[in-house]
Design a protein around this motif. Structure first.
Motif, PDB file in Angstrom:
ATOM      1  N   ASP A 258      38.779 -34.177  79.616  1.00  0.00           N
ATOM      2  CA  ASP A 258      39.948 -34.945  80.018  1.00  0.00           C
ATOM      3  C   ASP A 258      40.658 -35.689  79.263  1.00  0.00           C
ATOM      4  O   ASP A 258      40.272 -36.604  78.763  1.00  0.00           O
ATOM      5  CB  ASP A 258      39.270 -36.179  81.193  1.00  0.00           C
ATOM      6  CG  ASP A 258      40.056 -36.787  81.903  1.00  0.00           C
ATOM      7  OD1 ASP A 258      41.255 -36.812  81.704  1.00  0.00           O
ATOM      8  OD2 ASP A 258      40.099 -37.353  82.992  1.00  0.00           O
ATOM      9  N   ILE A 259      41.907 -35.244  78.891  1.00  0.00           N
ATOM     10  CA  ILE A 259      42.914 -35.450  77.915  1.00  0.00           C
ATOM     11  C   ILE A 259      44.130 -36.172  78.644  1.00  0.00           C
ATOM     12  O   ILE A 259      44.748 -35.261  79.267  1.00  0.00           O
ATOM     13  CB  ILE A 259      42.973 -34.507  76.962  1.00  0.00           C
ATOM     14  CG1 ILE A 259      41.940 -33.933  76.182  1.00  0.00           C
ATOM     15  CG2 ILE A 259      44.120 -35.202  75.898  1.00  0.00           C
ATOM     16  CD1 ILE A 259      41.929 -32.834  75.342  1.00  0.00           C
ATOM     17  N   ARG A 260      44.525 -37.384  78.417  1.00  0.00           N
ATOM     18  CA  ARG A 260      45.565 -37.821  78.850  1.00  0.00           C
ATOM     19  C   ARG A 260      46.535 -38.610  77.948  1.00  0.00           C
ATOM     20  O   ARG A 260      45.982 -39.306  76.805  1.00  0.00           O
ATOM     21  CB  ARG A 260      45.062 -38.912  79.952  1.00  0.00           C
ATOM     22  CG  ARG A 260      44.354 -38.182  81.027  1.00  0.00           C
ATOM     23  CD  ARG A 260      44.000 -39.207  82.128  1.00  0.00           C
ATOM     24  NE  ARG A 260      42.978 -38.343  83.033  1.00  0.00           N
ATOM     25  CZ  ARG A 260      43.072 -38.386  84.363  1.00  0.00           C
ATOM     26  NH1 ARG A 260      44.253 -38.911  84.949  1.00  0.00           N
ATOM     27  NH2 ARG A 260      41.972 -38.067  85.017  1.00  0.00           N
ATOM     28  N   PHE A 261      47.985 -38.705  78.322  1.00  0.00           N
ATOM     29  CA  PHE A 261      48.849 -39.223  77.526  1.00  0.00           C
ATOM     30  C   PHE A 261      49.746 -40.264  78.297  1.00  0.00           C
ATOM     31  O   PHE A 261      50.118 -39.633  79.448  1.00  0.00           O
ATOM     32  CB  PHE A 261      49.587 -38.627  76.222  1.00  0.00           C
ATOM     33  CG  PHE A 261      48.745 -37.916  75.631  1.00  0.00           C
ATOM     34  CD1 PHE A 261      48.675 -38.201  74.285  1.00  0.00           C
ATOM     35  CD2 PHE A 261      48.305 -36.474  75.790  1.00  0.00           C
ATOM     36  CE1 PHE A 261      48.006 -37.586  73.412  1.00  0.00           C
ATOM     37  CE2 PHE A 261      47.522 -35.858  75.115  1.00  0.00           C
ATOM     38  CZ  PHE A 261      47.373 -36.319  73.620  1.00  0.00           C
ATOM     39  N   SER A 262      50.015 -41.361  78.088  1.00  0.00           N
ATOM     40  CA  SER A 262      50.868 -42.122  78.600  1.00  0.00           C
ATOM     41  C   SER A 262      52.174 -42.390  77.610  1.00  0.00           C
ATOM     42  O   SER A 262      51.657 -42.737  76.493  1.00  0.00           O
ATOM     43  CB  SER A 262      50.675 -43.381  79.486  1.00  0.00           C
ATOM     44  OG  SER A 262      50.261 -44.243  78.393  1.00  0.00           O
ATOM     45  N   VAL A 263      53.614 -42.201  77.824  1.00  0.00           N
ATOM     46  CA  VAL A 263      54.525 -42.584  76.967  1.00  0.00           C
ATOM     47  C   VAL A 263      55.687 -43.520  77.901  1.00  0.00           C
ATOM     48  O   VAL A 263      56.071 -43.157  78.874  1.00  0.00           O
ATOM     49  CB  VAL A 263      55.061 -41.194  76.511  1.00  0.00           C
ATOM     50  CG1 VAL A 263      56.388 -41.313  75.703  1.00  0.00           C
ATOM     51  CG2 VAL A 263      54.083 -40.412  75.910  1.00  0.00           C
TER      52      VAL A 263
ATOM     53  N   THR B 161      55.748 -47.402  73.362  1.00  0.00           N
ATOM     54  CA  THR B 161      54.229 -47.237  73.227  1.00  0.00           C
ATOM     55  C   THR B 161      53.889 -45.938  73.599  1.00  0.00           C
ATOM     56  O   THR B 161      54.227 -45.298  74.825  1.00  0.00           O
ATOM     57  CB  THR B 161      53.504 -48.419  73.949  1.00  0.00           C
ATOM     58  OG1 THR B 161      54.042 -49.602  73.804  1.00  0.00           O
ATOM     59  CG2 THR B 161      51.942 -48.185  74.151  1.00  0.00           C
ATOM     60  N   VAL B 162      52.705 -45.212  73.139  1.00  0.00           N
ATOM     61  CA  VAL B 162      52.129 -44.076  73.462  1.00  0.00           C
ATOM     62  C   VAL B 162      50.420 -44.409  73.500  1.00  0.00           C
ATOM     63  O   VAL B 162      50.097 -45.263  72.499  1.00  0.00           O
ATOM     64  CB  VAL B 162      52.335 -42.996  72.453  1.00  0.00           C
ATOM     65  CG1 VAL B 162      51.413 -41.656  72.748  1.00  0.00           C
ATOM     66  CG2 VAL B 162      53.582 -42.601  72.410  1.00  0.00           C
ATOM     67  N   THR B 163      50.062 -43.976  74.540  1.00  0.00           N
ATOM     68  CA  THR B 163      48.492 -44.389  75.141  1.00  0.00           C
ATOM     69  C   THR B 163      48.002 -43.009  74.786  1.00  0.00           C
ATOM     70  O   THR B 163      48.226 -41.992  75.500  1.00  0.00           O
ATOM     71  CB  THR B 163      48.210 -45.049  76.220  1.00  0.00           C
ATOM     72  OG1 THR B 163      49.094 -46.419  76.040  1.00  0.00           O
ATOM     73  CG2 THR B 163      46.680 -45.439  76.329  1.00  0.00           C
ATOM     74  N   ILE B 164      46.712 -43.048  74.261  1.00  0.00           N
ATOM     75  CA  ILE B 164      45.983 -41.593  74.026  1.00  0.00           C
ATOM     76  C   ILE B 164      44.586 -42.006  74.779  1.00  0.00           C
ATOM     77  O   ILE B 164      43.956 -42.867  74.522  1.00  0.00           O
ATOM     78  CB  ILE B 164      45.925 -41.239  72.682  1.00  0.00           C
ATOM     79  CG1 ILE B 164      46.828 -41.164  71.978  1.00  0.00           C
ATOM     80  CG2 ILE B 164      45.049 -39.842  72.602  1.00  0.00           C
ATOM     81  CD1 ILE B 164      47.204 -41.125  70.412  1.00  0.00           C
ATOM     82  N   SER B 165      44.100 -41.014  75.629  1.00  0.00           N
ATOM     83  CA  SER B 165      42.739 -41.168  76.253  1.00  0.00           C
ATOM     84  C   SER B 165      42.114 -39.892  76.123  1.00  0.00           C
ATOM     85  O   SER B 165      42.765 -38.885  76.618  1.00  0.00           O
ATOM     86  CB  SER B 165      42.910 -41.583  77.553  1.00  0.00           C
ATOM     87  OG  SER B 165      41.575 -41.456  78.390  1.00  0.00           O
ATOM     88  N   HIS B 166      40.563 -39.638  75.751  1.00  0.00           N
ATOM     89  CA  HIS B 166      40.252 -38.576  75.571  1.00  0.00           C
ATOM     90  C   HIS B 166      38.732 -38.564  76.023  1.00  0.00           C
ATOM     91  O   HIS B 166      37.956 -39.421  75.491  1.00  0.00           O
ATOM     92  CB  HIS B 166      40.175 -37.874  74.284  1.00  0.00           C
ATOM     93  CG  HIS B 166      39.532 -36.546  74.173  1.00  0.00           C
ATOM     94  ND1 HIS B 166      39.060 -36.150  72.791  1.00  0.00           N
ATOM     95  CD2 HIS B 166      38.981 -35.590  74.743  1.00  0.00           C
ATOM     96  CE1 HIS B 166      38.652 -34.800  72.955  1.00  0.00           C
ATOM     97  NE2 HIS B 166      38.398 -34.716  74.137  1.00  0.00           N
ATOM     98  N   TRP B 167      38.377 -38.101  77.082  1.00  0.00           N
ATOM     99  CA  TRP B 167      37.021 -38.069  77.565  1.00  0.00           C
ATOM    100  C   TRP B 167      36.266 -36.686  77.439  1.00  0.00           C
ATOM    101  O   TRP B 167      36.862 -35.660  78.102  1.00  0.00           O
ATOM    102  CB  TRP B 167      36.912 -38.549  79.097  1.00  0.00           C
ATOM    103  CG  TRP B 167      35.437 -38.528  79.712  1.00  0.00           C
ATOM    104  CD1 TRP B 167      35.120 -37.755  80.655  1.00  0.00           C
ATOM    105  CD2 TRP B 167      34.326 -39.484  79.152  1.00  0.00           C
ATOM    106  NE1 TRP B 167      33.600 -37.802  80.877  1.00  0.00           N
ATOM    107  CE2 TRP B 167      33.290 -39.109  80.146  1.00  0.00           C
ATOM    108  CE3 TRP B 167      34.230 -40.466  78.402  1.00  0.00           C
ATOM    109  CZ2 TRP B 167      31.915 -39.471  80.008  1.00  0.00           C
ATOM    110  CZ3 TRP B 167      32.904 -41.111  78.528  1.00  0.00           C
ATOM    111  CH2 TRP B 167      31.956 -40.630  79.417  1.00  0.00           C
ATOM    112  N   SER B 168      34.990 -36.606  76.996  1.00  0.00           N
ATOM    113  CA  SER B 168      34.245 -35.322  76.537  1.00  0.00           C
ATOM    114  C   SER B 168      33.110 -35.555  77.746  1.00  0.00           C
ATOM    115  O   SER B 168      32.208 -36.008  77.674  1.00  0.00           O
ATOM    116  CB  SER B 168      34.011 -35.244  75.214  1.00  0.00           C
ATOM    117  OG  SER B 168      33.148 -34.166  75.311  1.00  0.00           O
ATOM    118  N   PRO B 169      33.042 -34.816  78.760  1.00  0.00           N
ATOM    119  CA  PRO B 169      32.251 -34.627  79.716  1.00  0.00           C
ATOM    120  C   PRO B 169      30.612 -34.088  78.992  1.00  0.00           C
ATOM    121  O   PRO B 169      29.666 -34.611  79.389  1.00  0.00           O
ATOM    122  CB  PRO B 169      32.584 -33.983  80.982  1.00  0.00           C
ATOM    123  CG  PRO B 169      33.516 -33.133  80.318  1.00  0.00           C
ATOM    124  CD  PRO B 169      34.310 -33.894  79.166  1.00  0.00           C
ATOM    125  N   GLY B 170      30.928 -32.965  78.010  1.00  0.00           N
ATOM    126  CA  GLY B 170      29.785 -32.459  77.661  1.00  0.00           C
ATOM    127  C   GLY B 170      28.990 -33.638  76.369  1.00  0.00           C
ATOM    128  O   GLY B 170      27.845 -33.680  76.622  1.00  0.00           O
TER     129      GLY B 170
END
Length: 207
Positions: free
Chosen positions: A52-57, A82-91
């Motif tokens: 789950d990889i998300r960005f807000s700009v 602002t740029v916000t980076i979010s990365h969730w690895s379920p594995g």
């Protein structure tokens, strides 16, 4: 190559929430006629297809607002936001988030490139690093996003791979498809250069 190196422990909820822009950023407005990129989205990254990889700009052009030694009037592509980076690895059941301050923005139709310097990160070594991003307007099926550390920005030094610094507004093409949410690029032509632009205070050319 992992999209974000050194994942640390965040919850899925925290990672997803980090993609939303702050209230202050959402409330800010750019003057009419200036370039802007806004939005938030989840993207599909081919080398981490289940993550789950998300960005807000929220990036706004601010021409000639960042004077530096050698460029006392700044650049026509100066920007803020602002740029916000979010990365969730379920594995791995691990996630990571970071925030970065926009310093450059340039647009071309429905596409833009921008760069931002990391101000907050769960990886202390990343703070102060400039990252590059690219955006194409649209939601799922149309919008796209690119980021500098995934598939590009590699040099070869003495036969070995090296990872150089990212220059302002430098980013790869927007290679990752938007799967949820979307971005909007407001194009604006580059502004005229002010008199004497590119000259140092002593009148000598900066380049």
């Amino acid at each position: 190559m992992a999209v974000l190196v050194g994942l640390t422990g965040s919850t899925p909820a925290a990672s997803a929430a980090s993609a939303a822009p702050s209230a202050a950023a959402a409330a800010s407005k750019a003057p009419a006629g200036l370039a802007r990129v806004t939005g938030q989205a989840r993207v599909f990254y081919a080398y981490s297809p289940h993550d789950d990889i998300r960005f807000s700009v929220d990036a706004k052009a601010a021409p000639f607002s960042r004077p530096v030694d050698g460029l006392p009037q700044g650049m026509p592509t100066d920007a803020r936001g602002t740029v916000t980076i979010s990365h969730w690895s379920p594995g791995k059941q691990q996630g990571r988030r970071a925030e970065a301050a926009v310093d450059c923005l340039v647009t071309g139709g429905d596409t833009a490139t921008l760069s931002a310097v990391v101000t907050k990160s769960e990886d202390a070594d990343e703070i102060g690093e400039r990252l590059g991003f690219s955006v194409t307007s649209g939601g799922p099926g149309k919008g796209r996003f690119g980021f500098s550390w995934a598939v590009s920005n590699v040099d070869v030094v003495e036969g070995k791979a090296a990872f150089p610094h990212v220059g302002t507004c430098m980013a790869p093409a927007p290679f990752a498809a938007v799967t949820k949410g979307g971005f909007k690029v407001r194009h604006a032509a580059l502004p005229p250069l002010p008199t004497g632009w590119g000259k140092r205070a002593d009148g000598v050319g900066a380049r």
